[in-house]
Design an enzyme around this catalytic site. Structure first.
Site, PDB file in Angstrom:
ATOM      1  N   PRO A   1       0.833  -1.206   0.000  1.00  0.00           N
ATOM      2  CA  PRO A   1       0.000   0.000   0.000  1.00  0.00           C
ATOM      3  C   PRO A   1       0.868   1.256   0.000  1.00  0.00           C
ATOM      4  O   PRO A   1       1.806   1.373   0.792  1.00  0.00           O
ATOM      5  CB  PRO A   1      -0.795  -0.128   1.301  1.00  0.00           C
ATOM      6  CG  PRO A   1      -0.835  -1.598   1.573  1.00  0.00           C
ATOM      7  CD  PRO A   1       0.491  -2.115   1.102  1.00  0.00           C
ATOM      8  N   GLU A   2       0.565   2.169  -0.916  1.00  0.00           N
ATOM      9  CA  GLU A   2       1.306   3.422  -1.013  1.00  0.00           C
ATOM     10  C   GLU A   2       0.438   4.548  -0.465  1.00  0.00           C
ATOM     11  O   GLU A   2      -0.606   4.300   0.141  1.00  0.00           O
ATOM     12  CB  GLU A   2       1.727   3.648  -2.465  1.00  0.00           C
ATOM     13  CG  GLU A   2       2.602   2.510  -3.001  1.00  0.00           C
ATOM     14  CD  GLU A   2       2.964   2.664  -4.465  1.00  0.00           C
ATOM     15  OE1 GLU A   2       3.007   3.807  -4.977  1.00  0.00           O
ATOM     16  OE2 GLU A   2       3.213   1.629  -5.122  1.00  0.00           O
TER      17      GLU A   2
ATOM     18  N   LYS B   1       3.612   6.372   4.430  1.00  0.00           N
ATOM     19  CA  LYS B   1       2.833   5.137   4.429  1.00  0.00           C
ATOM     20  C   LYS B   1       2.469   4.682   5.838  1.00  0.00           C
ATOM     21  O   LYS B   1       1.985   3.560   6.023  1.00  0.00           O
ATOM     22  CB  LYS B   1       3.620   4.036   3.710  1.00  0.00           C
ATOM     23  CG  LYS B   1       3.979   4.382   2.264  1.00  0.00           C
ATOM     24  CD  LYS B   1       4.870   3.312   1.646  1.00  0.00           C
ATOM     25  CE  LYS B   1       5.368   3.736   0.269  1.00  0.00           C
ATOM     26  NZ  LYS B   1       6.253   2.716  -0.332  1.00  0.00           N
TER      27      LYS B   1
ATOM     28  N   HIS C   1      -5.497 -15.281   8.801  1.00  0.00           N
ATOM     29  CA  HIS C   1      -4.411 -14.307   8.785  1.00  0.00           C
ATOM     30  C   HIS C   1      -4.670 -13.096   9.687  1.00  0.00           C
ATOM     31  O   HIS C   1      -4.014 -12.067   9.542  1.00  0.00           O
ATOM     32  CB  HIS C   1      -4.155 -13.852   7.350  1.00  0.00           C
ATOM     33  CG  HIS C   1      -3.810 -14.988   6.426  1.00  0.00           C
ATOM     34  ND1 HIS C   1      -2.659 -15.730   6.564  1.00  0.00           N
ATOM     35  CD2 HIS C   1      -4.485 -15.521   5.374  1.00  0.00           C
ATOM     36  CE1 HIS C   1      -2.625 -16.670   5.629  1.00  0.00           C
ATOM     37  NE2 HIS C   1      -3.719 -16.565   4.902  1.00  0.00           N
TER      38      HIS C   1
ATOM     39  N   ARG D   1       1.044 -11.856   4.664  1.00  0.00           N
ATOM     40  CA  ARG D   1       2.489 -12.102   4.705  1.00  0.00           C
ATOM     41  C   ARG D   1       3.126 -11.695   6.039  1.00  0.00           C
ATOM     42  O   ARG D   1       4.299 -11.930   6.262  1.00  0.00           O
ATOM     43  CB  ARG D   1       3.171 -11.391   3.540  1.00  0.00           C
ATOM     44  CG  ARG D   1       2.678 -11.877   2.185  1.00  0.00           C
ATOM     45  CD  ARG D   1       3.472 -11.305   1.031  1.00  0.00           C
ATOM     46  NE  ARG D   1       4.841 -11.808   1.016  1.00  0.00           N
ATOM     47  CZ  ARG D   1       5.740 -11.451   0.107  1.00  0.00           C
ATOM     48  NH1 ARG D   1       5.402 -10.581  -0.848  1.00  0.00           N
ATOM     49  NH2 ARG D   1       6.966 -11.934   0.150  1.00  0.00           N
TER      50      ARG D   1
ATOM     51  N   ARG E   1      22.746  14.295  -8.205  1.00  0.00           N
ATOM     52  CA  ARG E   1      22.516  12.848  -8.122  1.00  0.00           C
ATOM     53  C   ARG E   1      22.541  12.191  -9.499  1.00  0.00           C
ATOM     54  O   ARG E   1      21.841  12.613 -10.407  1.00  0.00           O
ATOM     55  CB  ARG E   1      21.190  12.563  -7.423  1.00  0.00           C
ATOM     56  CG  ARG E   1      21.212  12.975  -5.948  1.00  0.00           C
ATOM     57  CD  ARG E   1      19.905  12.613  -5.290  1.00  0.00           C
ATOM     58  NE  ARG E   1      19.896  13.005  -3.897  1.00  0.00           N
ATOM     59  CZ  ARG E   1      19.964  12.164  -2.868  1.00  0.00           C
ATOM     60  NH1 ARG E   1      20.067  10.881  -3.096  1.00  0.00           N
ATOM     61  NH2 ARG E   1      19.933  12.606  -1.632  1.00  0.00           N
TER      62      ARG E   1
ATOM     63  N   ARG F   1      13.258  -2.685  -8.959  1.00  0.00           N
ATOM     64  CA  ARG F   1      11.794  -2.642  -9.071  1.00  0.00           C
ATOM     65  C   ARG F   1      11.364  -2.672 -10.532  1.00  0.00           C
ATOM     66  O   ARG F   1      11.964  -2.000 -11.382  1.00  0.00           O
ATOM     67  CB  ARG F   1      11.235  -1.369  -8.414  1.00  0.00           C
ATOM     68  CG  ARG F   1      11.652  -1.160  -6.977  1.00  0.00           C
ATOM     69  CD  ARG F   1      11.182  -2.284  -6.060  1.00  0.00           C
ATOM     70  NE  ARG F   1       9.741  -2.427  -6.063  1.00  0.00           N
ATOM     71  CZ  ARG F   1       8.923  -1.699  -5.291  1.00  0.00           C
ATOM     72  NH1 ARG F   1       9.418  -0.770  -4.473  1.00  0.00           N
ATOM     73  NH2 ARG F   1       7.625  -1.909  -5.324  1.00  0.00           N
TER      74      ARG F   1
END
Length: 293
Positions: A2-3, A60, A110, A129, A174, A283
């Site tokens: 979840p973002e 988050k 769960h 998880r 950067r 990613r």
């Protein structure tokens, strides 16, 4: 994972559904979910007789401000609550979500944490998880100091501090890709893989570009794209590709509206070229080679 939009969707649901929710009982079904205090008994005792007074979000993380309630017969609405009881902080990680239950439904396989009020209404935390974590930070301690990841977060995308000047400052030297920069929570809080890809597509910027090569006008466009994409997703209840659910158990609908994320091999909605996928910073990254330069 979840973002920001998913966590904000959960925050809004908690704020609306748990109005005047006073914790009477806490059941820890998996000890590892409790990150702090180290003893689950202290976690349970700390939360009991606490009002979930106000829900906030930082990146988050979900943060509930707690008020100590000694009188069970207290009347609402509450005008003055002086006795603070610290904070309940939650990170959903990969697969965590909350469900509000107003009956005696048995916990699923769960279920990790169960929180009840005196009417036996239940706020249930479910996590397949089991990477999600909770902290009870007692009054007098700082969540930012106890939780390392929370204290190191960059500015919120919706804040005044997040603008093209800030972006120029943090990326000017950067060499990392702009995609990797957007995923860095110390630079900007709450953006993950989905919204980095979607924001870069909206801004027309290749995810492979070295951050220091992004020009001022592109940074302005990128900042606006990030904000617009996040707002659009929040308005759709976030994104569900696997486990995310809102407080009512409903899926988020933004996944049906993505332009590049999980659309590998499909036609770009703008130019018709095929969407490609490649890994950046470990990613999976989705982009249109024609629209993003």
């Amino acid at each position: 994972m979840p973002e920001l939009p998913e966590v904000e969707t959960v925050r809004r649901g908690l704020e609306q559904k748990l109005n005047n929710f006073i914790i009477k009982k806490v059941e820890v079904c998996r000890n590892s979910t409790v990150a702090f205090p180290t003893e689950k008994e202290e976690f349970i005792k700390g939360l009991q007789n606490s009002l979930l007074y106000k829900w906030d979000r930082r990146g988050k993380y979900l943060i509930a401000e707690l008020k100590k309630i000694e009188n069970e017969n207290i009347k609402f609405p509450l005008k003055k609550l002086r006795q603070n009881n610290g904070f309940l902080v939650v990170h959903l990680r990969m697969t965590g979500y909350f469900k509000f239950i107003d009956n005696s439904t048995q916990p699923c396989k769960h279920t990790r944490i169960r929180v009840f009020d005196k009417k036996n209404n239940e706020l249930r935390y479910i996590d397949v998880r089991s990477f999600g974590q909770m902290w009870w930070i007692k009054e007098g301690l700082s969540p930012n100091k106890i939780i390392k990841g929370l204290g190191s977060l960059g500015p919120e995308p919706f804040s005044k501090n997040f603008d093209e000047k800030y972006l120029k400052k943090v990326i000017s030297k950067r060499k990392k890709s702009i995609k990797a920069i957007l995923l860095d929570q110390t630079i900007v809080a709450g953006i993950g893989n989905i919204y980095a890809d979607e924001s870069l597509y909206s801004a027309g910027i290749s995810p492979f570009r070295a951050a220091k090569t992004i020009k001022k006008n592109e940074l302005i466009n990128l900042k606006e794209s990030i904000v617009n994409v996040l707002k659009k997703s929040i308005g759709s209840g976030g994104t569900t590709f696997s486990d995310f659910r809102d407080l009512e158990g409903e899926n988020g609908n933004f996944g049906l509206q993505t332009n590049v994320y999980r659309r590998t091999g499909k036609e770009c909605r703008k130019c018709g070229n095929l969407i490609e996928k490649q890994k950046i910073a470990g990613r999976s990254t989705h982009w249109c080679p024609n629209c993003q330069k």
